[in-house]
Design an enzyme around this catalytic site. Structure first.
Site, PDB file in Angstrom:
ATOM      1  N   LEU A  83      10.656 -20.486  -5.247  1.00  0.00           N
ATOM      2  CA  LEU A  83       9.745 -19.568  -4.557  1.00  0.00           C
ATOM      3  C   LEU A  83       8.351 -19.712  -5.146  1.00  0.00           C
ATOM      4  O   LEU A  83       8.177 -19.667  -6.363  1.00  0.00           O
ATOM      5  CB  LEU A  83      10.212 -18.108  -4.733  1.00  0.00           C
ATOM      6  CG  LEU A  83       9.243 -17.028  -4.237  1.00  0.00           C
ATOM      7  CD1 LEU A  83       9.137 -17.035  -2.713  1.00  0.00           C
ATOM      8  CD2 LEU A  83       9.667 -15.643  -4.728  1.00  0.00           C
ATOM      9  N   ASP A  86       0.828  -1.211   0.000  1.00  0.00           N
ATOM     10  CA  ASP A  86       0.000   0.000   0.000  1.00  0.00           C
ATOM     11  C   ASP A  86       0.863   1.263   0.000  1.00  0.00           C
ATOM     12  O   ASP A  86       1.961   1.267   0.554  1.00  0.00           O
ATOM     13  CB  ASP A  86      -0.915  -0.015   1.238  1.00  0.00           C
ATOM     14  CG  ASP A  86      -2.059   0.973   1.095  1.00  0.00           C
ATOM     15  OD1 ASP A  86      -2.425   1.302  -0.055  1.00  0.00           O
ATOM     16  OD2 ASP A  86      -2.585   1.422   2.130  1.00  0.00           O
ATOM     17  N   HIS A 133       2.107   3.521  -9.089  1.00  0.00           N
ATOM     18  CA  HIS A 133       1.916   2.092  -9.352  1.00  0.00           C
ATOM     19  C   HIS A 133       3.094   1.532 -10.152  1.00  0.00           C
ATOM     20  O   HIS A 133       3.557   0.422  -9.893  1.00  0.00           O
ATOM     21  CB  HIS A 133       0.600   1.848 -10.094  1.00  0.00           C
ATOM     22  CG  HIS A 133      -0.620   2.208  -9.298  1.00  0.00           C
ATOM     23  ND1 HIS A 133      -0.784   1.842  -7.981  1.00  0.00           N
ATOM     24  CD2 HIS A 133      -1.742   2.908  -9.623  1.00  0.00           C
ATOM     25  CE1 HIS A 133      -1.950   2.289  -7.540  1.00  0.00           C
ATOM     26  NE2 HIS A 133      -2.541   2.948  -8.506  1.00  0.00           N
TER      27      HIS A 133
HETATM   28  C1  IPE Z   1      -5.304  -2.796  -0.129  1.00  0.00           C
HETATM   29  O1  IPE Z   1      -5.009  -1.463  -0.299  1.00  0.00           O
HETATM   30  C2  IPE Z   1      -5.313  -3.498  -1.462  1.00  0.00           C
HETATM   31  C3  IPE Z   1      -4.037  -3.596  -2.134  1.00  0.00           C
HETATM   32  C4  IPE Z   1      -2.849  -3.234  -1.680  1.00  0.00           C
HETATM   33  C5  IPE Z   1      -4.084  -4.202  -3.434  1.00  0.00           C
HETATM   34  P1  IPE Z   1      -6.153  -0.355  -0.400  1.00  0.00           P
HETATM   35  O2  IPE Z   1      -5.467   0.944  -0.523  1.00  0.00           O
HETATM   36  O3  IPE Z   1      -7.119  -0.714  -1.454  1.00  0.00           O
HETATM   37  O4  IPE Z   1      -6.863  -0.493   1.025  1.00  0.00           O
HETATM   38  P2  IPE Z   1      -7.825   0.504   1.773  1.00  0.00           P
HETATM   39  O5  IPE Z   1      -8.900   0.880   0.800  1.00  0.00           O
HETATM   40  O6  IPE Z   1      -7.022   1.686   2.186  1.00  0.00           O
HETATM   41  O7  IPE Z   1      -8.329  -0.263   2.954  1.00  0.00           O
HETATM   42  C1  IPE Z   2      -1.723   0.193  -3.316  1.00  0.00           C
HETATM   43  O1  IPE Z   2      -1.458   1.549  -3.331  1.00  0.00           O
HETATM   44  C2  IPE Z   2      -1.865  -0.376  -4.701  1.00  0.00           C
HETATM   45  C3  IPE Z   2      -3.228  -0.806  -5.062  1.00  0.00           C
HETATM   46  C4  IPE Z   2      -4.259  -0.795  -4.277  1.00  0.00           C
HETATM   47  C5  IPE Z   2      -3.406  -1.288  -6.415  1.00  0.00           C
HETATM   48  P1  IPE Z   2      -2.649   2.601  -3.321  1.00  0.00           P
HETATM   49  O2  IPE Z   2      -3.019   2.910  -4.722  1.00  0.00           O
HETATM   50  O3  IPE Z   2      -3.757   2.140  -2.454  1.00  0.00           O
HETATM   51  O4  IPE Z   2      -1.922   3.853  -2.672  1.00  0.00           O
HETATM   52  P2  IPE Z   2      -2.522   4.866  -1.602  1.00  0.00           P
HETATM   53  O5  IPE Z   2      -2.991   4.064  -0.443  1.00  0.00           O
HETATM   54  O6  IPE Z   2      -3.629   5.605  -2.278  1.00  0.00           O
HETATM   55  O7  IPE Z   2      -1.360   5.741  -1.274  1.00  0.00           O
HETATM   56 MG    MG Z   3      -4.159   2.376  -0.457  1.00  0.00          MG
END
Ligand code: IPE
Ligand code: IPE
Ligand code: MG
Length: 263
Positions: A144, A33, A50
């Site tokens: 792995l 995240d 990303h």
């Molecule tokens: C969790 O992250 C999902 C992934 C890392 C793929 P999110 O950014 O979607 O989670 P929330 O919405 O903050 O809980």
């Molecule tokens: C996690 O990073 C990646 C995915 C959920 C695909 P985020 O896109 O949720 O990044 P933040 O949480 O908005 O910084």
């Molecule tokens: Mg996020």
């Protein structure tokens, strides 16, 4: 000294004792995240974050291969992430497809077995084909086990396990009275792997966000403020060192564990 210990020592610096191989997790699960915030801090579009996140994936996979950690499960796209703006969802799909094409040769050369968990049917057909081909191509690898959770939700996983168990009951192959946690667990995703020992979430939030709900019943939870694109070998080493220090009691007392360990 094993390879794993050498790598641990090198990455942690000479002053830090290497992590003994038996104190390393057998399965690491990561909620990757913070990509969006990483990009926003740089005044760039979220997709820039990303893309940077893919590099952190590569580094983490390589570290796990070197450390001989046998299983790594990464949360790439949750069943809730469809709620994001369509342009971001589309960009994530394209990125996913490109990363698959670009990385698969090296993954294969490194002995990585790639699998996907989650419901693939919502993905574009070309992506589903590529996912299938990658899974088949790497199926014989054993260094792995890399599991990518895409369109995955922990509640979906429990529901699909219950549905498959119900189908076995309906077919007369399973006695409902025999369904316990072990039997139902056999229908869950990743049932052939040990449950994750270490659950890592980057990005500073302290929540599970519907990741492996069933499988993390006894995982050690580790949260870091580091945003996913900045997560590197040193960050992984810190998480592994933290994990190595923990006493996992599985319901027993500390005294019992010390007695079992012997003098
Ligand atoms: C969790 O992250 C999902 C992934 C890392 C793929 P999110 O950014 O979607 O989670 P929330 O919405 O903050 O809980
Ligand atoms: C996690 O990073 C990646 C995915 C959920 C695909 P985020 O896109 O949720 O990044 P933040 O949480 O908005 O910084
Ligand atoms: Mg996020």
């Amino acid at each position: 000294m094993t390879d794993a210990q050498n790598v641990s020592a090198a990455a942690a610096g000479t002053a830090v004792a290497p992590i003994p191989a038996e104190r390393l997790p057998r399965h690491v699960a990561i909620v990757m995240d913070g990509n969006g915030r990483w990009a926003e801090q740089r005044h760039r579009p979220r997709t820039f974050g990303h893309r940077a996140g893919v590099k952190a994936v590569r580094a983490t996979v390589e570290s796990c291969v070197r450390l001989r950690i046998p299983a790594l499960t990464l949360f790439a796209f949750s069943s809730e992430n469809w709620a994001r703006p369509p342009s971001e969802v589309r960009a994530l799909m394209v990125l996913f497809l490109k990363a698959l094409d670009r990385e698969v040769d090296q993954l294969h050369d490194n002995g990585v077995r790639l699998r996907f968990i989650g419901d693939p049917t919502a993905f574009p057909p070309d992506l589903q084909d590529r996912m299938r081909a990658t899974v088949e191509r790497t199926a014989g690898n054993s260094v792995l086990s890399l599991n990518v959770a895409s369109n995955y939700g922990g509640r979906w996983d429990i529901a699909q396990a219950a549905r498959r168990a119900a189908l076995e009951v309906a077919a007369g192959r399973l006695d409902p009275a025999a369904i316990d946690a072990r039997v139902l667990g056999g229908f869950m995703s990743l049932a052939d792997l040990p449950d994750p020992d270490l659950f890592i979430r980057t990005g500073g939030d302290h929540r599970v966000s519907n990741f492996l709900l069933w499988q993390i019943a006894y995982a050690e939870l580790y949260f870091t403020e580091v945003l996913w694109p900045d997560f590197d070998e040193r960050c992984l080493q810190r998480a592994l060192a933290d994990f190595a220090r923990r006493e996992r009691r599985f319901g027993k007392t500390g005294a019992q564990l010390r007695a079992e360990a012997g003098p």
